[in-house]
Design a protein around this motif. Structure first.
Motif, PDB file in Angstrom:
ATOM      1  N   THR A   1     -11.865 -18.580  26.699  1.00  0.00           N
ATOM      2  CA  THR A   1     -11.009 -19.368  25.821  1.00  0.00           C
ATOM      3  C   THR A   1     -11.777 -20.608  25.384  1.00  0.00           C
ATOM      4  OG1 THR A   1      -9.009 -18.592  26.924  1.00  0.00           O
ATOM      5  CG2 THR A   1      -8.818 -20.580  25.581  1.00  0.00           C
ATOM      6  N   LEU A   2     -11.924 -20.783  24.072  1.00  0.00           N
ATOM      7  CA  LEU A   2     -12.738 -21.866  23.544  1.00  0.00           C
ATOM      8  C   LEU A   2     -11.912 -23.089  23.227  1.00  0.00           C
ATOM      9  CD1 LEU A   2     -15.192 -20.070  21.080  1.00  0.00           C
ATOM     10  CD2 LEU A   2     -15.534 -20.657  23.467  1.00  0.00           C
TER      11      LEU A   2
ATOM     12  N   TRP B   1     -14.117 -14.086  22.629  1.00  0.00           N
ATOM     13  CA  TRP B   1     -13.856 -15.504  22.427  1.00  0.00           C
ATOM     14  C   TRP B   1     -12.428 -15.664  21.944  1.00  0.00           C
ATOM     15  CZ3 TRP B   1     -18.221 -12.864  21.068  1.00  0.00           C
ATOM     16  CH2 TRP B   1     -19.439 -13.306  21.608  1.00  0.00           C
TER      17      TRP B   1
ATOM     18  N   THR C   1     -13.941 -19.575  17.138  1.00  0.00           N
ATOM     19  CA  THR C   1     -14.417 -18.305  17.679  1.00  0.00           C
ATOM     20  C   THR C   1     -15.413 -17.594  16.759  1.00  0.00           C
ATOM     21  OG1 THR C   1     -12.516 -17.146  16.715  1.00  0.00           O
ATOM     22  CG2 THR C   1     -12.291 -17.961  18.974  1.00  0.00           C
TER      23      THR C   1
ATOM     24  N   THR D   1     -13.193 -11.431  18.762  1.00  0.00           N
ATOM     25  CA  THR D   1     -12.501 -12.714  18.738  1.00  0.00           C
ATOM     26  C   THR D   1     -11.009 -12.458  18.561  1.00  0.00           C
ATOM     27  OG1 THR D   1     -12.634 -13.033  16.335  1.00  0.00           O
ATOM     28  CG2 THR D   1     -14.501 -13.826  17.666  1.00  0.00           C
TER      29      THR D   1
ATOM     30  N   GLU E   1     -13.777  -8.903  14.628  1.00  0.00           N
ATOM     31  CA  GLU E   1     -13.315 -10.261  14.361  1.00  0.00           C
ATOM     32  C   GLU E   1     -11.796 -10.329  14.197  1.00  0.00           C
ATOM     33  OE1 GLU E   1     -13.928 -13.844  11.051  1.00  0.00           O
ATOM     34  OE2 GLU E   1     -14.862 -11.872  10.754  1.00  0.00           O
TER      35      GLU E   1
END
Length: 337
Positions: free
Chosen positions: A328-329, A200, A207, A287, A255
């Protein structure tokens, strides 16, 4: 001295050439296997006692961008030659983990092997490249054939710039006379593969909850760790042991990956590359604030060594795309916890 588990049963028939240069590389690889068999048969036979000219080529050097199947072809050559012609398969970094003189390394290898498959010849350290040049010249003196892959053309090695005249002459003049150089072009096949993991991309407030939701619903053996924790463990733990420890998990959640400098890139590079080559690597989730292609761009690195690491890092990014679907958020579409 065998190919990584991922390439344990690789064959020429499995190679799916997508471009004219890949077709040519496949043909060259097949032809070179036959060529080495002929050279080795002559050396083993009674004719070896007669004065003969050295073989025209003493090696095949496959060069091109990441993800075009060069290691596949190298492993296929290994399997096609073994056991008729004893072969050693090494990653280039294995040559630099010893204090043994390059000529002694080559002599020891020549005692047991008639050919060396040398994967991923790299350009991130002039001293190591100088060592590599000495090793290759000694290997040739002992009659061991070389099969190699690289993302870098010989005249772009750092040693061709920083080395002495002997190294520059070898890389600019002698290399092309001794080794057949075949370009393997094409798109990165790993980016079009079906991938088991997920990534993400975006701000942490978007994310982190997205990955946390997947982690909370994961009933496999899984570990969540921040990128800072991963870097700390890579600093404090011997590399092989750390890779083994991480490989015990079925899934890894990392993360906020952020590459701030060369050391970060090198530590992530070593971990991802070694996990990728495992027979059953953990499923990877991560992420990041930027897409992997923007983490450590070669064109943004001015100094020679940093640019060399960044060039090598492109292979790691390719492998990340093979391990993870990249999303891609939109932060506006995600509610922060």
């Amino acid at each position: 001295m065998q190919p990584p588990a991922r390439f344990a049963e690789t064959t020429f028939a499995q190679y799916q050439a997508q471009t004219p240069s890949q077709v040519e590389a496949l043909e060259d690889a097949r032809a070179f296997v036959d060529y080495i068999r002929q050279v080795q048969a002559r050396q083993r036979g009674w004719r070896r006692w007669l004065p003969t000219r050295p073989p025209r080529w003493r090696g095949l050097y496959l060069v091109g961008p990441v993800g075009t199947g060069k290691t596949h072809l190298l492993a296929a050559m290994y399997h096609a030659l073994t056991p008729e012609v004893p072969c050693a398969f090494l990653h280039s970094s294995a040559l630099f983990r010893t204090t043994t003189h390059p000529e002694e390394q080559a002599a020891a290898l020549a005692e047991s092997y008639g050919a060396l498959c040398l994967d991923e010849v790299e350009l991130d350290d002039p001293a190591n490249e100088a060592r590599l040049v000495l090793f290759l010249k000694a290997l040739d003196d002992h009659g061991v054939m070389l099969l190699a892959t690289s993302n870098v053309e010989p005249d772009r090695f750092l040693a061709s710039t920083y080395g002495n005249d002997r190294f520059r002459r070898f890389l600019h003049e002698e290399f092309q006379q001794v080794y057949r150089i075949t370009f393997v072009g094409g798109d990165d096949y790993r980016r079009s593969q079906a991938t088991p993991g997920q990534a993400w991309i975006g701000p942490a407030e978007a994310t982190r909850p997205a990955m946390r939701s997947t982690f909370d619903g994961d009933d496999r053996s899984a570990r969540w760790l921040s990128f800072e924790t991963l870097l700390h463990e890579a600093t404090e733990t011997e590399h092989t042991r750390l890779v083994g420890r991480l490989s015990h998990f079925e899934a890894l959640y990392i993360e906020d990956i952020r590459i701030r400098h060369t050391d970060d890139a090198l530590r992530l590079l070593r971990l991802i590359d070694d996990l990728y080559l495992r027979p059953a690597p953990p499923i990877l989730y991560f992420t990041a604030r930027q897409e992997p292609d923007a983490w450590f761009r070669p064109e943004e690195q001015q100094r020679g060594l940093q640019r060399g690491v960044a060039e090598k890092f492109t292979r790691t990014i390719s492998r990340l795309y093979a391990l993870c679907r990249i999303h891609t958020l939109d932060p506006a579409a995600t509610t922060a916890p």
